[in-house]
Design an enzyme around this catalytic site. Sequence first.
Site, PDB file in Angstrom:
ATOM      1  N   LYS A 127      48.778-102.205 -60.261  1.00  0.00           N
ATOM      2  CA  LYS A 127      48.617-103.613 -60.613  1.00  0.00           C
ATOM      3  C   LYS A 127      49.534-104.054 -61.746  1.00  0.00           C
ATOM      4  O   LYS A 127      50.152-105.118 -61.680  1.00  0.00           O
ATOM      5  CB  LYS A 127      47.162-103.879 -60.984  1.00  0.00           C
ATOM      6  CG  LYS A 127      46.865-105.325 -61.368  1.00  0.00           C
ATOM      7  CD  LYS A 127      46.859-106.269 -60.189  1.00  0.00           C
ATOM      8  CE  LYS A 127      45.623-106.087 -59.358  1.00  0.00           C
ATOM      9  NZ  LYS A 127      45.489-107.113 -58.300  1.00  0.00           N
ATOM     10  N   CYS A 182      46.654 -77.859 -62.146  1.00  0.00           N
ATOM     11  CA  CYS A 182      45.335 -77.466 -61.644  1.00  0.00           C
ATOM     12  C   CYS A 182      45.492 -76.648 -60.351  1.00  0.00           C
ATOM     13  O   CYS A 182      45.985 -75.531 -60.384  1.00  0.00           O
ATOM     14  CB  CYS A 182      44.452 -78.699 -61.473  1.00  0.00           C
ATOM     15  SG  CYS A 182      42.691 -78.302 -61.300  1.00  0.00           S
ATOM     16  N   TYR A 183      45.108 -77.200 -59.195  1.00  0.00           N
ATOM     17  CA  TYR A 183      45.346 -76.477 -57.939  1.00  0.00           C
ATOM     18  C   TYR A 183      46.833 -76.160 -57.791  1.00  0.00           C
ATOM     19  O   TYR A 183      47.210 -75.117 -57.245  1.00  0.00           O
ATOM     20  CB  TYR A 183      44.864 -77.294 -56.743  1.00  0.00           C
ATOM     21  CG  TYR A 183      45.097 -76.604 -55.408  1.00  0.00           C
ATOM     22  CD1 TYR A 183      44.193 -75.664 -54.928  1.00  0.00           C
ATOM     23  CD2 TYR A 183      46.234 -76.884 -54.644  1.00  0.00           C
ATOM     24  CE1 TYR A 183      44.413 -75.014 -53.710  1.00  0.00           C
ATOM     25  CE2 TYR A 183      46.460 -76.245 -53.440  1.00  0.00           C
ATOM     26  CZ  TYR A 183      45.546 -75.305 -52.974  1.00  0.00           C
ATOM     27  OH  TYR A 183      45.774 -74.662 -51.779  1.00  0.00           O
ATOM     28  N   GLU A 193      47.688 -85.996 -66.550  1.00  0.00           N
ATOM     29  CA  GLU A 193      47.880 -87.384 -66.132  1.00  0.00           C
ATOM     30  C   GLU A 193      46.731 -88.300 -66.517  1.00  0.00           C
ATOM     31  O   GLU A 193      46.886 -89.520 -66.534  1.00  0.00           O
ATOM     32  CB  GLU A 193      48.115 -87.471 -64.615  1.00  0.00           C
ATOM     33  CG  GLU A 193      46.970 -86.998 -63.753  1.00  0.00           C
ATOM     34  CD  GLU A 193      47.008 -85.510 -63.460  1.00  0.00           C
ATOM     35  OE1 GLU A 193      46.418 -85.105 -62.457  1.00  0.00           O
ATOM     36  OE2 GLU A 193      47.631 -84.751 -64.240  1.00  0.00           O
ATOM     37  N   GLY A 249      44.017 -80.646 -56.504  1.00  0.00           N
ATOM     38  CA  GLY A 249      43.407 -80.842 -55.196  1.00  0.00           C
ATOM     39  C   GLY A 249      42.064 -80.158 -55.112  1.00  0.00           C
ATOM     40  O   GLY A 249      41.742 -79.292 -55.944  1.00  0.00           O
ATOM     41  N   SER A 272      46.103-114.813 -50.676  1.00  0.00           N
ATOM     42  CA  SER A 272      44.780-115.056 -51.252  1.00  0.00           C
ATOM     43  C   SER A 272      44.854-115.869 -52.528  1.00  0.00           C
ATOM     44  O   SER A 272      43.846-116.394 -52.997  1.00  0.00           O
ATOM     45  CB  SER A 272      44.104-113.716 -51.571  1.00  0.00           C
ATOM     46  OG  SER A 272      44.753-113.081 -52.662  1.00  0.00           O
ATOM     47  N   GLY A 273      46.044-115.965 -53.125  1.00  0.00           N
ATOM     48  CA  GLY A 273      46.194-116.632 -54.412  1.00  0.00           C
ATOM     49  C   GLY A 273      46.135-115.667 -55.573  1.00  0.00           C
ATOM     50  O   GLY A 273      46.407-116.032 -56.716  1.00  0.00           O
ATOM     51  N   GLY A 274      45.767-114.413 -55.302  1.00  0.00           N
ATOM     52  CA  GLY A 274      45.792-113.391 -56.337  1.00  0.00           C
ATOM     53  C   GLY A 274      47.213-112.947 -56.612  1.00  0.00           C
ATOM     54  O   GLY A 274      48.152-113.276 -55.870  1.00  0.00           O
ATOM     55  N   VAL A 275      47.377-112.172 -57.663  1.00  0.00           N
ATOM     56  CA  VAL A 275      48.732-111.769 -58.063  1.00  0.00           C
ATOM     57  C   VAL A 275      49.400-110.911 -56.988  1.00  0.00           C
ATOM     58  O   VAL A 275      50.603-111.041 -56.735  1.00  0.00           O
ATOM     59  CB  VAL A 275      48.704-111.057 -59.433  1.00  0.00           C
ATOM     60  CG1 VAL A 275      47.936-109.755 -59.376  1.00  0.00           C
ATOM     61  CG2 VAL A 275      50.121-110.796 -59.934  1.00  0.00           C
ATOM     62  N   ASP A 276      48.651-110.047 -56.311  1.00  0.00           N
ATOM     63  CA  ASP A 276      49.255-109.141 -55.330  1.00  0.00           C
ATOM     64  C   ASP A 276      49.869-109.902 -54.161  1.00  0.00           C
ATOM     65  O   ASP A 276      51.043-109.725 -53.832  1.00  0.00           O
ATOM     66  CB  ASP A 276      48.210-108.147 -54.802  1.00  0.00           C
ATOM     67  CG  ASP A 276      47.493-107.403 -55.909  1.00  0.00           C
ATOM     68  OD1 ASP A 276      48.085-107.269 -56.992  1.00  0.00           O
ATOM     69  OD2 ASP A 276      46.344-106.990 -55.706  1.00  0.00           O
ATOM     70  N   SER A 277      49.067-110.741 -53.527  1.00  0.00           N
ATOM     71  CA  SER A 277      49.582-111.453 -52.353  1.00  0.00           C
ATOM     72  C   SER A 277      50.630-112.487 -52.755  1.00  0.00           C
ATOM     73  O   SER A 277      51.570-112.751 -51.999  1.00  0.00           O
ATOM     74  CB  SER A 277      48.440-112.113 -51.577  1.00  0.00           C
ATOM     75  OG  SER A 277      47.788-113.093 -52.355  1.00  0.00           O
ATOM     76  N   SER A 278      50.497-113.068 -53.942  1.00  0.00           N
ATOM     77  CA  SER A 278      51.491-114.046 -54.403  1.00  0.00           C
ATOM     78  C   SER A 278      52.840-113.384 -54.627  1.00  0.00           C
ATOM     79  O   SER A 278      53.883-113.901 -54.208  1.00  0.00           O
ATOM     80  CB  SER A 278      51.013-114.719 -55.697  1.00  0.00           C
ATOM     81  OG  SER A 278      49.823-115.441 -55.489  1.00  0.00           O
ATOM     82  N   HIS A 309      44.567 -81.451 -66.366  1.00  0.00           N
ATOM     83  CA  HIS A 309      45.190 -82.647 -65.789  1.00  0.00           C
ATOM     84  C   HIS A 309      45.830 -83.481 -66.895  1.00  0.00           C
ATOM     85  O   HIS A 309      45.150 -84.269 -67.558  1.00  0.00           O
ATOM     86  CB  HIS A 309      44.150 -83.492 -65.043  1.00  0.00           C
ATOM     87  CG  HIS A 309      43.716 -82.903 -63.747  1.00  0.00           C
ATOM     88  ND1 HIS A 309      44.369 -83.154 -62.566  1.00  0.00           N
ATOM     89  CD2 HIS A 309      42.708 -82.052 -63.447  1.00  0.00           C
ATOM     90  CE1 HIS A 309      43.771 -82.488 -61.577  1.00  0.00           C
ATOM     91  NE2 HIS A 309      42.762 -81.809 -62.092  1.00  0.00           N
TER      92      HIS A 309
END
Length: 519
Positions: free
Chosen positions: A375, A85-86, A178, A58, A229-235, A176
Amino acid sequence: MTHAHQRLLIIDFGSQVTQLIARRLRELKVYCEIHPFNRVDDAFLKDFAPRAVIFSGGPASVFAEGAPMPPAAVFDLGVPILGICYGQQVMMHCLGGKVERGHGTAEFGRAYVTPADERLPLLDGWFAEGREQVWMSHGDHVSKLAPGFEVYGTSPNAPFAITADPARRFYAVQFHPEVHHTPKGAKLYENFVRLAGFTGDWTMGAYREDAIEKIRAQVGTKRVICALSGGVDSSVAAILIHEAIGAQLTCVFVDHGLLRLNEAEEVVSMFREHYNLPLIHADESALFLGALEGVSDPETKRKTIGRLFIETFEKHAKEIGGAEFLAQGTLYPDVIESVSVSGGPSVTIKSHHNVGGLPEKMGMKLVEPLRELFKDEVRALGRELGLPERFIRRHPFPGPGLAIRCPGEITREKLDILRRADAVYIDQIRRHGLYDSIWQAFAAILPVKTVGVMGDGRTYDYACALRAVTSVDGMTADYYPFTHDFLSETATRIINEVQGVNRVFYDVTSKPPGTIEME
């Protein structure tokens, strides 16, 4: 909050890369949730009952007034804790150690840690070459360990780079693990979850079941409209919600005049061919382009588009008899870049039209079943749901569309030029068999004109920038290393085939310091 899986709690102190911790854990099939420090109290800990806890990094200093702190009860749970870290500094601060301000010991960027004592199960697989590369990003530093802790690794500016109290299974690192720049960071997380007894019981199949249960509980018998939207997320969001509530769902595809060449026709026909879902094709291009006329500020663009999306969805919700819920394909990177996760203290980078761009007062409640996913996880869920590969493999396309690939003022002329340039570019990528090797690729039209020469005449036309990046989750990205032959061939095609462009640039900026999109 699901109780079906072994759970790990990540307490967020505001790091921009806290979500990458979750990614590393999910790759290990460990169910985790991120919650900001100021939402985690004794009652929360009792209800959540984590098998292990991670303190994120942080931007704060433990000396600052009101500095983020974990609840004291977390140290009495009897479970492994890893401070990063923090998170290391706050652990030492709370348990009787000492933290000091930078004074020449700050470290930012690549560093090398050498072992002080390798007899620590957390470090299994580390130090085979004598030292390990890590990524540091700290100003303050630990100057005195808390009772029970020992040093297990040091770096030039961090004498307590790796510390632990093995008896209590408390571990703390100044770097870090990650991020990509700590190559063996994933191994450290693997060791940590093994020490905590995780068996890796979280999968996309399990997520699907949980999500359907949550959608049904949230929606009940009410109607939902989904922003498609036709993108993978909304589909994926649409198919998942349809699986949960069936005919209560209506999809709305908004053509805001900021789509790519022939995109509206392709998306609508593609969806109608594969799925028997109610789908409204709303052509609102005049509304959106009219509202954006003369607007050049990127945040104003995003917020204007967000507001108009909501107005459009509310209008169509009334037309179908009153939908009380709006479904979106919002993902984790959208959330963290717009607002801190769940209200934590991280810094806003930009507003996303479907997160930070939403109006404060909205007539519908949100259903966002993917907002905890990255994603690549959404693509995995799409395969779990049986979506066709051409849906799943589509490059991300932002909700604001070409508006944020057209820096400066938006005009119909610039949008038409941009659509044609982008179509040539993507065609080139497909012809060369590179589409699936690239996370996202697009053309942008720059807000400048340059002098050129074509034939025997002078031209004064727009400059076009090409962008292509590789990424795993959109949180970090690097430019795609096209060959010079590819770039030369593509630039020649764009200049020859797209009237209005006389110069082409290739963007080689990584993320960070840039973002993937132009605005």
